[in-house]
Design a protein around this motif. Structure first.
Motif, short mmCIF file in Angstrom:
data_model
loop_
_atom_site.label_atom_id
_atom_site.label_comp_id
_atom_site.label_asym_id
_atom_site.label_seq_id
_atom_site.Cartn_x
_atom_site.Cartn_y
_atom_site.Cartn_z
N UNK A 353 0.83 -1.21 0.00
CA UNK A 353 0.00 0.00 0.00
C UNK A 353 0.86 1.26 0.00
N UNK A 354 1.88 1.26 0.85
CA UNK A 354 2.76 2.44 0.93
C UNK A 354 3.64 2.57 -0.30
N UNK A 355 4.11 1.44 -0.82
CA UNK A 355 4.94 1.49 -2.02
C UNK A 355 4.17 2.14 -3.16
N UNK A 356 2.93 1.70 -3.37
CA UNK A 356 2.13 2.25 -4.45
C UNK A 356 1.87 3.74 -4.24
N UNK A 357 1.64 4.14 -2.98
CA UNK A 357 1.38 5.55 -2.69
C UNK A 357 2.62 6.40 -2.96
N UNK A 358 3.77 5.94 -2.46
CA UNK A 358 5.02 6.71 -2.59
C UNK A 358 5.44 6.82 -4.05
N UNK A 359 5.42 5.70 -4.77
CA UNK A 359 5.84 5.72 -6.15
C UNK A 359 4.89 6.54 -7.03
#
Length: 362
Positions: A353-359
C-alpha cells in the motif's frame, strides 16, 4: 560365519527373534518407472506445466533411477478418474486438483482451495508448518494414498461471462462451470453449476452449453482461448484465493520406494509448487494486458455480490461440519490462517500500500 553375519548377530545379542524384529524393510531395487495419470491435456498452461516439471524433476534428482511416465486424460483414464485409478492401483500416482474429489470426502476441498480461504502464502504456511500435510495424509490413508502438494496457481480469477454481473440475482439460472465448494456456493445463488474437465471448456463455452466459467487466471486462460468466445472477465474471485495442485501416490507403491526415492518425490513436489506459482504470477500481468487489447472488459464484482458469496459460503462450509475429519481439517486451517494473516496484513500488505502511494507521488 562371515564378518557381516557375525556383526549382525553380535549387535542383536545373537537372538534370531530380535534379528527378525529389527530387520530393515525391503525396498524395491533398481530403476523404476511410475505411471502418473493427470487431469490436464498436454500443453495446458500452468497445470500441465506443473505436471511436466514434477515429472522432469523426479527423473533429474534420481539421475534416471526413478522416472515418471505421464498420461494425459484419455490415455489411460479420464480427467476425473485419476483419483480412483491410483487408489485402486491401476496407476501409480496422479497429478490433479484435489477438490475434484470432494465426492470421496469433502475435506479434499482444503487441499486445493476453499471459498474465502487462504492465499498461496497462507496455504503454504498451513500445509508445511501448521499440520496441513499431516492432515492431507490422514485423509489419504482412507484411500490408500500418500499425498503431496505439487503446484499452486495463486489467486484465481472470478471468471468469464457473456454479460456483466450486477447483482447476486444474475447468477440465478446461469450455466456456470466451477468445481469444489465454490461451485456449491454458486448453486446456493441459483446457478446451474457444472464440473467439466479443462480440455472440454472452450467447446462448452463457445457452443452455449455454458454461460460462463472460471479456469485459472490470465496466463492459463489466454492459452485456453476463452477471450475468443466471451468478453467479460472478472479478475478477482471468492472461490480460490490460493489454488494448490496435488500429487497423490498409491500408498503401497510409495512404501516400496527407498527412503532416497521417497525424499525425491517429496522435494520434487515442493519445487514444483514454488516454480509453478512463480510462473503464473510472472506471466499473469502481461497476459491480462493482451486480453484487454483483444477487447476483453475486466471488472470486479460489486460489494453486495461479495456479501452474497460470503453468506452462501458460510452455509456450504457449515453443511460439512458433521464429518469429524472435515471439522478437524477446517479448525486446523482456520487456526493457521488467523495466526499468519495478521502479520501478512501488517507487513506485506501495508508495505505494498505504501509502495504504491510513494511511487505514485514520486
Amino acid at each position: 560365519m562371515d564378518r557381516r553375519s557375525f556383526l549382525k548377530t553380535s549387535a542383536l545379542g545373537g537372538s534370531a527373534a530380535a534379528a527378525t524384529t529389527l530387520a530393515a524393510p525391503a525396498y524395491a531395487q533398481g530403476n523404476r518407472t511410475l505411471t502418473m495419470v493427470t487431469s490436464w491435456p498436454r500443453g495446458f498452461a500452468v497445470l500441465d506445466d506443473a505436471a511436466t516439471y514434477f515429472e522432469e524433476m523426479v527423473g533429474a534428482m534420481s539421475d534416471g533411477a526413478l522416472t515418471i511416465e505421464k498420461k494425459a486424460p484419455g490415455e489411460l483414464v479420464g480427467a476425473f478418474e485419476v483419483f480412483d485409478a491410483v487408489s485402486s492401483g491401476q496407476a501409480d500416482l496422479y497429478h490433479s486438483a484435489d477438490y475434484y474429489f470432494i465426492g470421496q470426502h469433502p475435506g479434499y476441498a482444503y487441499f486445493t482451495s476453499v471459498p474465502f480461504g487462504g492465499t498461496a502464502q497462507e496455504f503454504t504456511n498451513w500445509y508445511h508448518h501448521g499440520g496441513g500435510h499431516e492432515l492431507h495424509n490422514e485423509l489419504g490413508d482412507i484411500f490408500n494414498l500418500k499425498s503431496f502438494i505439487a503446484g499452486n496457481s495463486g489467486s484465481q480469477s472470478g471468471g468469464w461471462f457473456r454479460n456483466e454481473i450486477n447483482s447476486a440475482e444474475d447468477f440465478n439460472g446461469l450455466k456456470f462451470r466451477m468445481p469444489g465448494l465454490g461451485g456449491k456456493v454458486l448453486g446456493e445463488l441459483g446457478a446451474s453449476v457444472q464440473n467439466i474437465p479443462g480440455g472440454e471448456l472452450y467447446q462448452a463455452l463457445s457452443s452455449g452449453a455454458l454461460d460462463g466459467l472460471e479456469w485459472v487466471g490470465p496466463f492459463a486462460d489466454e492459452r485456453a482461448g476463452f477471450q475468443e468466445v466471451a468478453k467479460v472477465y472478472y479478475t478477482a474471485g471468492f472461490h480460490e484465493p490460493g489454488s494448490a495442485l496435488a500429487a497423490g501416490v498409491n500408498l503401497d507403491v510409495f512404501n516400496e520406494l527407498s527412503p532416497a526415492h521417497q525424499a525425491i518425490i517429496t522435494n520434487a513436489a515442493m519445487a514444483t509448487t514454488h516454480t509453478q506459482l512463480a510462473e503464473t504470477l510472472a506471466n499473469n500481468g502481461a497476459a491480462l494486458a493482451r486480453l484487454q487489447a483483444q477487447g476483453v472488459k475486466t471488472l470486479q464484482f460489486p460489494d453486495d455480490v461479495w456479501d452474497a458469496f460470503g453468506a452462501a459460503s458460510k452455509k456450504v462450509m457449515d453443511e460439512n461440519m458433521s464429518d469429524e475429519l472435515f471439522a478437524k481439517i477446517r479448525a486446523s486451517f482456520e487456526e493457521s490462517l488467523a495466526q499468519s494473516s495478521d502479520w501478512l496484513l501488517k507487513s506485506d500488505g501495508f508495505y505494498v500500500e505504501q509502495r504504491n502511494r510513494v511511487l505514485a507521488n514520486g
